[in-house]
Write a protein that holds these residues in place. Structure first.
Motif, PDB file in Angstrom:
ATOM      1  N   GLY A  78      48.303  29.015  50.151  1.00  0.00           N
ATOM      2  CA  GLY A  78      49.238  27.459  50.006  1.00  0.00           C
ATOM      3  C   GLY A  78      50.045  26.995  50.531  1.00  0.00           C
ATOM      4  N   THR A  79      50.985  28.003  50.659  1.00  0.00           N
ATOM      5  CA  THR A  79      52.560  27.750  50.879  1.00  0.00           C
ATOM      6  C   THR A  79      53.004  28.442  51.190  1.00  0.00           C
ATOM      7  N   LEU A  80      52.204  29.905  51.847  1.00  0.00           N
ATOM      8  CA  LEU A  80      52.691  30.118  52.898  1.00  0.00           C
ATOM      9  C   LEU A  80      52.658  30.944  54.075  1.00  0.00           C
ATOM     10  N   GLY A  81      50.978  29.831  54.025  1.00  0.00           N
ATOM     11  CA  GLY A  81      50.385  30.065  54.807  1.00  0.00           C
ATOM     12  C   GLY A  81      50.015  32.236  55.620  1.00  0.00           C
ATOM     13  N   SER A  82      49.750  32.665  56.419  1.00  0.00           N
ATOM     14  CA  SER A  82      49.497  33.878  56.712  1.00  0.00           C
ATOM     15  C   SER A  82      50.542  34.997  56.357  1.00  0.00           C
ATOM     16  N   PHE A  83      51.868  34.552  56.106  1.00  0.00           N
ATOM     17  CA  PHE A  83      52.820  35.862  55.496  1.00  0.00           C
ATOM     18  C   PHE A  83      52.136  36.292  53.627  1.00  0.00           C
ATOM     19  N   ALA A  84      51.546  35.038  53.841  1.00  0.00           N
ATOM     20  CA  ALA A  84      51.311  35.562  52.294  1.00  0.00           C
ATOM     21  C   ALA A  84      50.935  36.722  52.626  1.00  0.00           C
ATOM     22  N   TYR A  85      49.979  37.794  53.312  1.00  0.00           N
ATOM     23  CA  TYR A  85      49.562  38.844  53.985  1.00  0.00           C
ATOM     24  C   TYR A  85      50.309  39.616  52.761  1.00  0.00           C
ATOM     25  N   SER A  86      51.886  39.491  53.554  1.00  0.00           N
ATOM     26  CA  SER A  86      53.048  40.443  53.349  1.00  0.00           C
ATOM     27  C   SER A  86      53.639  40.556  51.776  1.00  0.00           C
ATOM     28  N   ALA A  87      53.068  39.434  51.115  1.00  0.00           N
ATOM     29  CA  ALA A  87      53.190  39.324  49.168  1.00  0.00           C
ATOM     30  C   ALA A  87      52.076  39.974  48.805  1.00  0.00           C
ATOM     31  N   THR A  88      51.907  40.698  49.583  1.00  0.00           N
ATOM     32  CA  THR A  88      50.636  41.536  48.328  1.00  0.00           C
ATOM     33  C   THR A  88      50.745  42.827  48.726  1.00  0.00           C
ATOM     34  N   LEU A  89      51.697  43.188  50.027  1.00  0.00           N
ATOM     35  CA  LEU A  89      51.694  44.728  50.138  1.00  0.00           C
ATOM     36  C   LEU A  89      52.400  45.269  48.816  1.00  0.00           C
ATOM     37  N   PRO A  90      52.434  46.755  49.251  1.00  0.00           N
ATOM     38  CA  PRO A  90      53.129  47.476  48.072  1.00  0.00           C
ATOM     39  C   PRO A  90      54.900  47.349  48.140  1.00  0.00           C
ATOM     40  N   SER A  91      54.972  47.190  49.402  1.00  0.00           N
ATOM     41  CA  SER A  91      56.439  46.578  49.902  1.00  0.00           C
ATOM     42  C   SER A  91      57.563  45.681  49.568  1.00  0.00           C
ATOM     43  N   ALA A  92      56.542  44.860  48.860  1.00  0.00           N
ATOM     44  CA  ALA A  92      56.611  43.222  48.727  1.00  0.00           C
ATOM     45  C   ALA A  92      57.495  43.604  46.699  1.00  0.00           C
ATOM     46  N   LYS A  93      58.444  44.545  46.996  1.00  0.00           N
ATOM     47  CA  LYS A  93      59.659  44.183  45.701  1.00  0.00           C
ATOM     48  C   LYS A  93      61.245  44.443  46.143  1.00  0.00           C
ATOM     49  N   GLU A  94      61.660  44.464  45.420  1.00  0.00           N
ATOM     50  CA  GLU A  94      62.766  44.695  45.594  1.00  0.00           C
ATOM     51  C   GLU A  94      63.625  45.967  45.314  1.00  0.00           C
ATOM     52  N   ASN A  95      64.367  46.694  47.126  1.00  0.00           N
ATOM     53  CA  ASN A  95      64.037  47.790  46.998  1.00  0.00           C
ATOM     54  C   ASN A  95      65.332  47.537  49.118  1.00  0.00           C
ATOM     55  N   ILE A  96      65.296  49.201  48.416  1.00  0.00           N
ATOM     56  CA  ILE A  96      67.297  48.875  49.378  1.00  0.00           C
ATOM     57  C   ILE A  96      66.371  49.642  50.442  1.00  0.00           C
ATOM     58  N   THR A  97      66.740  50.629  51.544  1.00  0.00           N
ATOM     59  CA  THR A  97      66.908  51.380  53.068  1.00  0.00           C
ATOM     60  C   THR A  97      68.182  51.797  53.495  1.00  0.00           C
ATOM     61  N   THR A  98      68.907  52.988  53.721  1.00  0.00           N
ATOM     62  CA  THR A  98      70.328  53.000  53.896  1.00  0.00           C
ATOM     63  C   THR A  98      69.750  54.211  55.318  1.00  0.00           C
ATOM     64  N   LEU A  99      70.521  53.245  55.843  1.00  0.00           N
ATOM     65  CA  LEU A  99      71.228  54.542  57.179  1.00  0.00           C
ATOM     66  C   LEU A  99      72.861  54.441  57.343  1.00  0.00           C
ATOM     67  N   GLU A 100      73.254  56.020  57.335  1.00  0.00           N
ATOM     68  CA  GLU A 100      74.447  55.980  57.857  1.00  0.00           C
ATOM     69  C   GLU A 100      74.834  56.814  58.901  1.00  0.00           C
ATOM     70  N   ASN A 101      76.088  57.124  59.357  1.00  0.00           N
ATOM     71  CA  ASN A 101      76.485  58.834  59.727  1.00  0.00           C
ATOM     72  C   ASN A 101      78.047  58.038  59.935  1.00  0.00           C
ATOM     73  N   GLU A 102      78.277  58.938  60.452  1.00  0.00           N
ATOM     74  CA  GLU A 102      79.952  59.297  60.192  1.00  0.00           C
ATOM     75  C   GLU A 102      80.746  58.178  60.032  1.00  0.00           C
ATOM     76  N   PHE A 103      80.843  56.569  60.642  1.00  0.00           N
ATOM     77  CA  PHE A 103      81.475  55.973  60.254  1.00  0.00           C
ATOM     78  C   PHE A 103      80.798  54.940  59.824  1.00  0.00           C
ATOM     79  N   VAL A 104      79.686  55.027  58.438  1.00  0.00           N
ATOM     80  CA  VAL A 104      79.586  53.089  57.940  1.00  0.00           C
ATOM     81  C   VAL A 104      78.374  54.118  57.500  1.00  0.00           C
ATOM     82  N   SER A 105      78.189  53.015  56.356  1.00  0.00           N
ATOM     83  CA  SER A 105      77.031  53.029  55.623  1.00  0.00           C
ATOM     84  C   SER A 105      76.488  51.558  55.499  1.00  0.00           C
TER      85      SER A 105
END
Length: 632
Positions: A78-105
């Motif tokens: 009713g509020t998000l239209g078809s993007f409500a699908y994303s909210a039902t996935l297991p990833s729909a929670k607070e989480n962080i992914t890290t990318l890093e090399n010798e220079f940046v994180s």
């Protein structure tokens, strides 16, 4: 009879130009409070008007990700239209992914799919060994949002929605796909690719199958905000060099400017750089943004209270759909504002380093940067500045020699010039004509002393741009200065002096002393070089004032500047004094100069075009004066 010391008018011109340049620089670095208040009032008025006219948009509700049954999905639709699908996935929670090399994180959040932390692993805040790394993004000081419009005219903000992360490795490259899903094969994707030993991150925005969900006739609005953290010892000095730069219209570089609520709306924009003094966050795009609205707000009004942030930057750009989908190849750059580092990427980013316009920029690019880079590659930075200064001054010593030689010639001619002045004291025009004839016969150019001084001015101004921008000076010490990119404080004052500050820096004091003695030593010769002109103020008094004003200007303007620039000025003045003493002792002989002038006077002289023109102008002026006298 003792002669009064008088100032060479050409020298006054030189000092005047230098003073104007310094004041012009200070004006551009510090806007008036009245102008800032006026800009702020205009912006607030416009914001209120826009708020009153804007349509009401329903805010995205907080999603309960623990409920995934059919009832919850229907509520979400009713509020998000078809993007409500994303909210039902297991990833729909607070989480962080890290990318890093010798220079940046880099840390990328599921919510919003954007970078919520950017740390430079090889640089520290404030001072060396502080233990605090430079963090360009952290603690919600940045946001990155795509505002999408659905076919039923609802607005969705990606910063409030959850993306699904997928991290893979291809060779040494780390690839992170962040997908905001509207269905199994319908999604918006942010794709990050980080290679080893790079500050530049590939960043793609791509959509698939959303043309059935979104209103693709209207571009999506990309919004990027950043509130920049303080990273240097002096927040006011750092803030002076912090502003938005952008590339637009096929390679043109421009900036928004300092002050409160400064705005620009460039077209065909290919990168936007949120520049701090020594570090920069840049968003680059291979497909130019048709339009961009850039906004910069100064956050440092009182450096005692405003100690955390320097600027608030905002940018809004429309992303056009192609065949109903978004497809933009972009890059993020989180790294140093270092000319060589930026130039190595061959994306025109090095032009955000303020090296000066025109000839000043050329001097920095083709002389100062290569020479200083070579010297600093095998010696300490402080020693490199000293050697660099010696080489620059030696290269310009022929110009200095010509200036002193011209002064010596004018000094020898002074008795004859005074005799002409006495003879024609009631006829100023005739006095000028006879003086010009004497210069021509003696082979002396009265402007020869001024021209060399003018030639040196571009090098002086180039140094004002080069040293504050020299990233390699950051946190490098020399003698008592622990950071050549900041002031060399030797004492902290218990009070604040307007324009000067609340500390005492030593290198500006040494440079001021050197300037004082240089002017003291040369003022006599410069005054003797040319007699005082009729109608001019007492030059001897002006010279006495200048001897004391110039060192005071040095103390005030340079007390909070980087000590590398003050060291350069100190060594430069010392070398100039040394060169002057050597030239006067070993190369300039007044008797020989006098004999040469007398020999020149005996030779037949051909009147040059300039001298002929000046003579004709004087004769015409004299004729007009006589006609006017007859009419009276």
């Amino acid at each position: 009879m003792e002669e009064k010391k008088k100032l060479d008018f050409n020298t006054i011109i030189g000092f005047g130009l230098i003073f104007v340049i310094i004041m012009w620089m200070m004006y551009n670095n510090s806007k008036t409070e009245q102008k800032e208040q006026l800009e702020k009032a205009k912006t607030e008025k416009a914001a209120k008007a826009a708020a009153a006219a804007a349509p009401k948009v329903t805010a995205t509700p907080i999603i309960d990700t623990t409920a995934t049954d059919s009832v919850q999905i229907q509520k979400l639709k009713g509020t998000l239209g078809s993007f409500a699908y994303s909210a039902t996935l297991p990833s729909a929670k607070e989480n962080i992914t890290t990318l890093e090399n010798e220079f940046v994180s880099l840390k990328i959040a599921n919510k919003g799919g954007y970078i919520v932390e950017a740390v430079l692993k090889n640089y520290e805040k404030f001072q060396k060994n502080s233990g605090k790394l430079v963090e360009l993004v952290k603690d919600n000081n940045a946001s990155f949002n795509l505002q999408l419009q659905t076919k039923d005219n609802r607005l969705l903000n990606t910063k409030d929605l959850y993306f699904e992360p997928t991290l893979t490795k291809v060779g040494a490259n780390q690839i992170l796909s962040m997908k905001l899903k509207a269905g199994a094969d319908q999604y918006l994707e942010y794709k990050y690719v980080l290679a080893p030993n790079q500050y530049l991150v590939d960043f793609d925005i791509h959509s698939q199958g959303l043309n059935t969900v979104l209103n693709t006739a209207k571009p999506a609005d990309l919004q990027w905000d950043l509130k920049t953290y303080r990273n240097e010892k002096s927040i006011s000095y750092e803030n002076r060099y912090a502003e938005i730069y952008f590339e637009h219209n096929d390679g043109k570089i421009d900036y928004v400017g300092q002050g409160d609520n400064k705005e620009e709306e460039p077209e065909k924009t290919t990168f936007i750089a949120y520049k701090q003094h020594f570090f920069t966050s840049i968003l680059l795009t291979k497909t130019p943004f048709e339009k961009a609205k850039l906004h910069s707000q100064n956050l440092v009004h009182d450096e005692k209270k405003d100690t955390i942030f320097t600027k608030q930057y905002k940018a809004t750009m429309p992303l056009a759909y192609t065949n109903g989908e978004l497809d933009y190849k972009m890059n993020w750059y989180y790294g140093p504002t270092d000319y060589k580092t930026l130039k190595a990427y061959d994306r025109n980013m090095e032009k955000i380093v303020p090296l000066g316009w025109g000839i000043f920029g050329w001097i920095n690019k083709f002389i100062f940067i290569p020479l200083f880079g070579f010297l600093s590659s095998f010696m300490g930075l402080g020693i490199a500045i000293i050697v660099f200064t010696i080489l620059i001054k030696l290269a310009m010593s022929p110009i200095t020699f010509k200036s002193f030689l011209s002064q010596a010639k004018m000094k020898v001619l002074r008795p004859e010039i005074m005799e002409i002045g006495e003879k024609f004291k009631k006829d100023p025009m005739k006095k000028q004509q006879e003086t010009m004839k004497l210069y021509n016969k003696a082979g002396v150019n009265p402007m020869a002393g001024c021209i060399p001084a003018l030639i040196q001015i571009p090098f002086m101004y180039a140094s004002f741009q080069f040293f504050p921008s020299a990233f390699e000076l950051r946190q490098k010490g020399f003698l008592w200065a622990n950071d050549l990119s900041s002031f060399d404080q030797i004492a902290k004052l218990p009070f604040h002096i307007p324009l000067y500050g609340d500390h005492i820096s030593l290198f500006p004091i040494l440079a001021a002393i050197a300037i004082f003695f240089y002017m003291k030593m040369t003022s006599g010769d410069q005054a003797m070089a040319q007699p005082q002109q009729d109608g001019m103020p007492d030059m001897a008094k002006i010279m006495k004032i200048m001897i004391y004003v110039s060192p005071v200007m040095m103390l005030i303007f340079f007390n909070s500047y980087g000590s590398g620039l003050s060291l350069y000025n100190f060594i430069s003045n010392l070398i100039t004094i040394g060169i002057m003493l050597v030239i006067k002792r070993y190369f300039i002989d007044s008797e020989k100069i006098h004999a040469q002038i007398q020999e020149n006077k005996a030779k037949p002289k051909t009147e040059g075009k300039f001298q002929k023109k000046m003579r004709e102008m004087m004769e015409q002026a004299e004729a007009q004066k006589q006609i006017q006298n007859k009419k009276k």
